[in-house]
Design a protein around this motif. Sequence first.
Motif, PDB file in Angstrom:
ATOM      1  N   SER A 159     -11.282  -0.129 -23.225  1.00  9.52           N
ATOM      2  CA  SER A 159     -12.007   1.095 -23.566  1.00  9.52           C
ATOM      3  C   SER A 159     -11.777   2.205 -22.552  1.00  9.52           C
ATOM      4  O   SER A 159     -11.800   3.391 -22.901  1.00  9.52           O
ATOM      5  N   SER A 162      -9.307   5.205 -22.930  1.00 10.32           N
ATOM      6  CA  SER A 162      -9.632   6.474 -23.593  1.00 10.32           C
ATOM      7  C   SER A 162      -9.756   7.624 -22.611  1.00 10.32           C
ATOM      8  O   SER A 162      -9.728   8.792 -23.018  1.00 10.32           O
ATOM      9  N   TYR A 189     -14.838  -4.468 -26.666  1.00 10.13           N
ATOM     10  CA  TYR A 189     -16.038  -3.659 -26.452  1.00 10.13           C
ATOM     11  C   TYR A 189     -15.945  -2.831 -25.183  1.00 10.13           C
ATOM     12  O   TYR A 189     -15.429  -3.292 -24.159  1.00 10.13           O
ATOM     13  N   VAL A 193     -19.955  -0.412 -27.215  1.00 13.41           N
ATOM     14  CA  VAL A 193     -19.184   0.387 -28.179  1.00 13.41           C
ATOM     15  C   VAL A 193     -17.970  -0.418 -28.659  1.00 13.41           C
ATOM     16  O   VAL A 193     -17.105  -0.781 -27.861  1.00 13.41           O
ATOM     17  N   LYS A 195     -14.352  -1.375 -30.257  1.00 10.17           N
ATOM     18  CA  LYS A 195     -13.048  -0.738 -30.062  1.00 10.17           C
ATOM     19  C   LYS A 195     -12.715   0.255 -31.159  1.00 10.17           C
ATOM     20  O   LYS A 195     -12.056   1.274 -30.923  1.00 10.17           O
ATOM     21  N   ALA A 196     -13.197   0.002 -32.363  1.00  7.70           N
ATOM     22  CA  ALA A 196     -12.907   0.902 -33.484  1.00  7.70           C
ATOM     23  C   ALA A 196     -13.458   2.301 -33.246  1.00  7.70           C
ATOM     24  O   ALA A 196     -12.966   3.277 -33.833  1.00  7.70           O
ATOM     25  N   ASP A 197     -14.470   2.410 -32.403  1.00 12.48           N
ATOM     26  CA  ASP A 197     -15.010   3.733 -32.069  1.00 12.48           C
ATOM     27  C   ASP A 197     -14.237   4.401 -30.938  1.00 12.48           C
ATOM     28  O   ASP A 197     -14.515   5.552 -30.595  1.00 12.48           O
ATOM     29  N   GLN A 198     -13.288   3.691 -30.361  1.00  7.55           N
ATOM     30  CA  GLN A 198     -12.527   4.211 -29.226  1.00  7.55           C
ATOM     31  C   GLN A 198     -11.157   4.729 -29.647  1.00  7.55           C
ATOM     32  O   GLN A 198     -10.676   5.739 -29.145  1.00  7.55           O
ATOM     33  N   THR A 199     -10.516   3.998 -30.563  1.00  6.13           N
ATOM     34  CA  THR A 199      -9.122   4.322 -30.878  1.00  6.13           C
ATOM     35  C   THR A 199      -8.764   3.833 -32.268  1.00  6.13           C
ATOM     36  O   THR A 199      -9.338   2.848 -32.749  1.00  6.13           O
ATOM     37  N   TYR A 266     -26.227  -6.102 -30.242  1.00  4.15           N
ATOM     38  CA  TYR A 266     -25.161  -5.477 -31.021  1.00  4.15           C
ATOM     39  C   TYR A 266     -24.062  -6.457 -31.451  1.00  4.15           C
ATOM     40  O   TYR A 266     -23.085  -6.036 -32.075  1.00  4.15           O
TER      41      TYR A 266
END
Length: 682
Positions: A159, A162, A189, A193, A195-199, A266
């Motif tokens: 993460s 990013s 993670y 968060v 990984k899909a929310d990172q890249t 989560y």
Amino acid sequence: MEKRNQKQFGIKQTPKETLRQWFYLMTLGRSLDNKAPNYLKQALGWSYHAPYAGHDGIQLAIGQAFDKGKDHLFPYYRDMLTAISAGLTAEEIILNGISKATDPASGGRHMSNHFAKPEWNIHNTSSCTGNHTLHAAGVGRAIKYYKHMGVAISSQGESSVSEGYVYEAINGASNEKLPVIFVFQDNGYGISVPKADQTANRKVANNFSGFKNIRIFHCNGKDVFDSMNTMAEAKVWVLENQMPAIVQANCVRMQSHSNSDRHELYRDKDELSYSTDNDPLAKFHRLLVKYGRFTEEELAVIEEQVKAEVKEAHKKAMAAPDPAPASIFNFVMPDAYISEKFPNGLHQEQGEPIKLIEAINQTLKEEFRHNPDTFIWGQDMANKEKGGIFNVSKGMQQEFGRERVFNAPIAEDYIMGTANGMSRFNEKIRIVVEGAEFADYFWPAMEQYVESSHDYWRSNGKFSPNVTIRLASGGYIGGGLYHSQNIEGALASIPGVRIVYPSFADDAAGLLRSAMRSKGLTLFLEPKALYNAPKAATPIPEGFEVPFGKARVRRLGTDISIVTYGNTTHMCIEAAEILEKEMGISIEVIDIRSLIPLDKETILTSIKKTNKVLVVHEDKVFGGFGGELASVISDEAFEFLDAPVKRIGSTYTPVGFNRILEAAILPNTEKIIAALKELSKY
């Protein structure tokens, strides 16, 4: 060459003693990983712990690939097993965790779980996640320049990739072809968060697939053999090709992100069960028994050895001394270069006046001849006959070559971060950077400026970035926003950096020489409006030096003291001369030259004589460095004052582009005269 494509390590071909060592290291690491939270529960320390369980394969491999005699390792906060595999003992890990004075990473100054041993080139890295990629690129530059057969290894979670400075580091390493291995430990993670929310890419390393001069390797970071083979192959490739590589290791995080996180909030039960079922240590244990390399009894002996070792390490670490409160003042800033020839930074030279810009250029060249391990880079500063936006570095690349004088990308964090990193290779190295074309553009480098400011303190004196940051500062050129601001007031609150701001050519030469010969970080601010100004030109003795923390009395007086620096020094001298002629007021002008360290003695001595003081600088009055000067004066010279401490500076606005606006905003001689007249009435 053909061996590179074969699997070097496997359950059957790896020597038994090697397998024994690996199992021992993995068991030791997991024992400490599991034990760490207990220290917090007992209020003994380790208040920050990021469990590594699930990253076992790749962390073992990173540590085994690292050669402390040749390589440089930059671990991140989850790299406990990496540190153990690289050679740190159980006692050293616990000393770090409970922040003891003998912690090899920082002596208790840095967060727990930030493992390091600088004397082995296992570097003390920041909590600012991923920023050490820049340091790895910088030390990779030194490895390449000095033809050293080693690599820099940078490790981080997926993460943190990013972060913009990670892209700057990898872009720079690929462009410069630097021997760096960037390892991404991908557990899916960034705290909570996904990984899909990172890249958009499932594998973060593939974000860099279009970069030239870099090879990407993928491995199963849970698997010991795949990780060992991949790290070995990556290192051979980097050494043979002298180019960077990325190793993306697929891991699983078996526990919460840290002891302040609750992953059950989560992650669902199936995911948590999956992570437990894919325990790399348990898998390695089963493989060793399944293929007959070890019996359960043999492995149990190793496990008992680890229990005894951890118990003894705990006992020794608990008995180790705590940091002493008085030690907080140690290693804030390294010792500066001491001038023997010019101890007060004064001279009586009567020769031909030299312009301020020429003084800086000449001094840079003289210091490059003096120390062959000196380098300079920055934006737009070394292309053919051009030497920077103001030509301050003109002729340097022609004399000293492209390897010592070169352009950097328009990436201020990269400029600063690689300076920090390159200086880690050898204490002899001295680096000068044009941190930005104008001081106002320096803000993107602030993360690395702050990072570098506390490296010496944070490492308990084991490392200081020996870097001089040159910035063209100030206004009076009609430049407007990003070309006319002053930044010293904002930066003076950050400990660990010397800040100097000369007004005349001789002081520019002398302070620059001291900065380039000193250990540590110096911010060298250049009043660009004075580069070619005849009023700033002076004779300069050969080899002139100005010590830090030594002010210069530019004009003697008895009625009012002015404390100033930079562009406004000349205005203050002019105002003092006008008032003496018109009103007979005798005004003393003190050019502090060095903001940090500050020559309080000269300032206070003057005020005890005059009993009135005006503080003048170009920066904004509100929040400017003059506020600190006024506070020091009020605190330490209050009984000698016959009037309030008055300040003159810029208005609390940005600097406008139109010359009419600029004149209304910046201080000038008329504004200084008005303030002096007001003071004289007390």
